[in-house]
Design a protein around this motif. Structure first.
Motif, short mmCIF file in Angstrom:
data_model
loop_
_atom_site.label_atom_id
_atom_site.label_comp_id
_atom_site.label_asym_id
_atom_site.label_seq_id
_atom_site.Cartn_x
_atom_site.Cartn_y
_atom_site.Cartn_z
N GLU A 290 65.83 -29.33 21.23
CA GLU A 290 64.75 -28.36 21.44
C GLU A 290 63.38 -28.91 21.07
N ARG A 291 63.33 -30.06 20.42
CA ARG A 291 62.05 -30.65 20.03
C ARG A 291 61.47 -31.52 21.15
N ALA A 292 62.24 -31.76 22.20
CA ALA A 292 61.79 -32.64 23.28
C ALA A 292 60.79 -31.96 24.19
N THR A 293 59.92 -32.77 24.80
CA THR A 293 59.01 -32.26 25.82
C THR A 293 59.76 -31.93 27.10
N LEU A 294 60.77 -32.75 27.41
CA LEU A 294 61.52 -32.60 28.65
C LEU A 294 62.99 -32.92 28.40
N VAL A 295 63.87 -32.13 29.00
CA VAL A 295 65.32 -32.36 28.90
C VAL A 295 65.88 -32.63 30.29
N LEU A 296 66.60 -33.75 30.41
CA LEU A 296 67.33 -34.07 31.65
C LEU A 296 68.77 -33.65 31.46
N ARG A 297 69.26 -32.72 32.28
CA ARG A 297 70.62 -32.21 32.14
C ARG A 297 71.52 -32.88 33.17
#
Length: 312
Positions: A290-297
Motif C-alpha cells: 500500500e506504500r507504492a505509487t503503482l501496483v502491477l497485478r
C-alpha cells in the motif's frame, strides 16, 4: 456532511489492462526480440505484447514524472534565488522472490534509457547490501536471508541518501547469485545518473521510529504483485530450472543439490518456500504494497491484468 469510512474515496485509481494499454500514446517498442530475451528472467515468459501493453505506458508515465521533477527543481531554484544541482530521479521496485521484479527493473532501465530524452539510467539491487554469509552465519541469520535484518540497512540508506544529495559517484559492494554471497573486494561504482532504479524485496519498508527509510528518497515506487499460490509455483519452477542449469556449475553455492534426484529438489523447494520466502512475503513484503505509487497485478501466466495507481 461527514463521510463514513465506507464512503471515503480511495487515493488509488484502478486501471484495467485494456485501458492501460491505450496510454502508451504513439510510443513504439524500442527492443528487438533478441534484446527482450536477454532482459527476461529465468522462467519469465514476458513477450513483446506484454511489453507494448504494460511496460511502454509505464515507461511513458515514469518519463512524465521525471520531466515534472526537473521542472520542480527549477521552481525550487527560482524560489531560493540560486541553482539547485541535479540529483537522480529514484524509482523503487519491490515484490516477492520469483514475482518478476528483476525483469521489470531491467526492462524499465532499457526502455527509459531509450526514451527521446535519452536519460542515463542505473540499476542497483539491494542484494548488494546483504551482509556476507559469514556475518549472517555468525548472527544466526543465514536461514533468514532476504529478511529485513539480513541487510546492512545503514549502508543502503547512506547510498540512497548520497545519490539523492547529488554525489558524483558512490561505490557499493557486488553480490553474486551464483556464489550466493557478497564478492570479496568487488565493487560497483554508481556515477550520478539521471534516473536510478533501486530493486529489492524490502525497499518499501517503513522507517523505524525516529529514523529514515530508503523509500523516503524515492520519487516513484512500484510493487509487483500476484497471488501467493502463483508466486509459490513460479518459485518452484524457477528452482527446478536452476537445478538443471546454474546448480551444475561447481562454483554454485547450491552445487551439492545438482547431485540429488528431483523428489529431493521438490522437497527442498517446498521447504524453502514454506519456511523462508512465504514467511518473509506475508510478514514483511506484502504489508508494504500500500506504500507504492503503482501496483502491477499479475495473473497465473505472469501477465499483468490490472494496475493500481496512486492519484498523487
Amino acid at each position: 456532511m461527514t463521510l463514513g469510512w465506507d464512503t471515503v474515496p480511495s487515493p488509488f485509481v484502478e486501471i484495467s489492462r485494456e485501458t492501460w494499454r491505450t496510454l502508451r500514446a504513439d510510443d513504439r517498442l524500442p527492443l528487438t526480440p533478441g534484446e527482450l530475451n536477454a532482459l527476461r528472467g529465468l522462467r519469465d515468459p514476458i513477450d513483446t505484447t506484454e511489453v507494448e501493453d504494460i511496460y511502454l505506458p509505464l515507461a511513458r508515465l515514469l518519463s512524465l514524472f521525471f520531466t515534472a521533477d526537473e521542472r520542480l527543481r527549477g521552481t525550487i531554484g527560482e524560489f531560493l534565488g540560486e541553482p539547485v544541482g541535479p540529483t537522480p530521479f529514484i524509482i523503487g521496485i519491490a515484490g516477492s522472490v520469483a514475482v518478476g521484479k528483476s525483469t521489470t527493473s531491467r526492462l524499465l532501465r532499457t526502455l527509459l534509457a531509450r526514451r527521446p530524452e535519452h536519460p542515463t539510467v542505473e540499476l542497483v539491487s539491494t542484494d548488494s547490501f546483504l551482509y556476507p554469509n559469514a556475518v549472517l552465519a555468525d548472527r544466526g541469520l543465514l536461514d533468514r536471508k532476504g529478511f529485513p535484518e539480513s541487510y546492512d540497512r545503514k549502508a543502503l540508506l547512506r547510498f540512497v541518501s548520497a545519490m539523492k544529495s547529488g554525489a558524483e559517484e558512490v561505490t557499493i559492494p557486488v553480490y553474486s547469485h551464483l556464489e550466493y554471497d557478497i564478492v570479496p573486494g568487488a565493487e560497483q561504482t554508481v556515477r550520478r545518473p539521471d534516473i536510478l532504479i533501486v530493486e529489492g524485496l524490502n525497499v518499501l519498508q517503513p522507517p523505524a521510529p525516529g529514523s529514515q527509510a530508503i523509500s523516503d528518497f524515492f520519487d516513484f515506487s512500484i510493487y509487483v504483485d500476484a497471488r501467493i499460490e502463483h508466486i509459490r509455483q513460479w518459485f518452484i519452477e524457477r528452482l527446478f530450472a536452476l537445478y538443471r542449469t546454474a546448480f551444475v556449475n561447481p562454483r554454485s553455492y547450491f552445487h551439492r543439490y545438482s547431485q540429488v534426484d528431483q523428489d529431493e529438489i521438490a522437497a527442498f523447494a517446498h521447504r524453502v518456500w514454506r519456511e523462508v520466502n512465504e514467511v518473509n512475503l506475508v510478514s514483511n513484503i506484502l504489508p508494504t504494497r500500500e506504500r507504492a505509487t503503482l501496483v502491477l497485478r499479475k495473473d497465473a501466466d505472469h501477465s499483468v491484468r490490472g494496475i493500481r495507481l496512486r492519484r498523487i
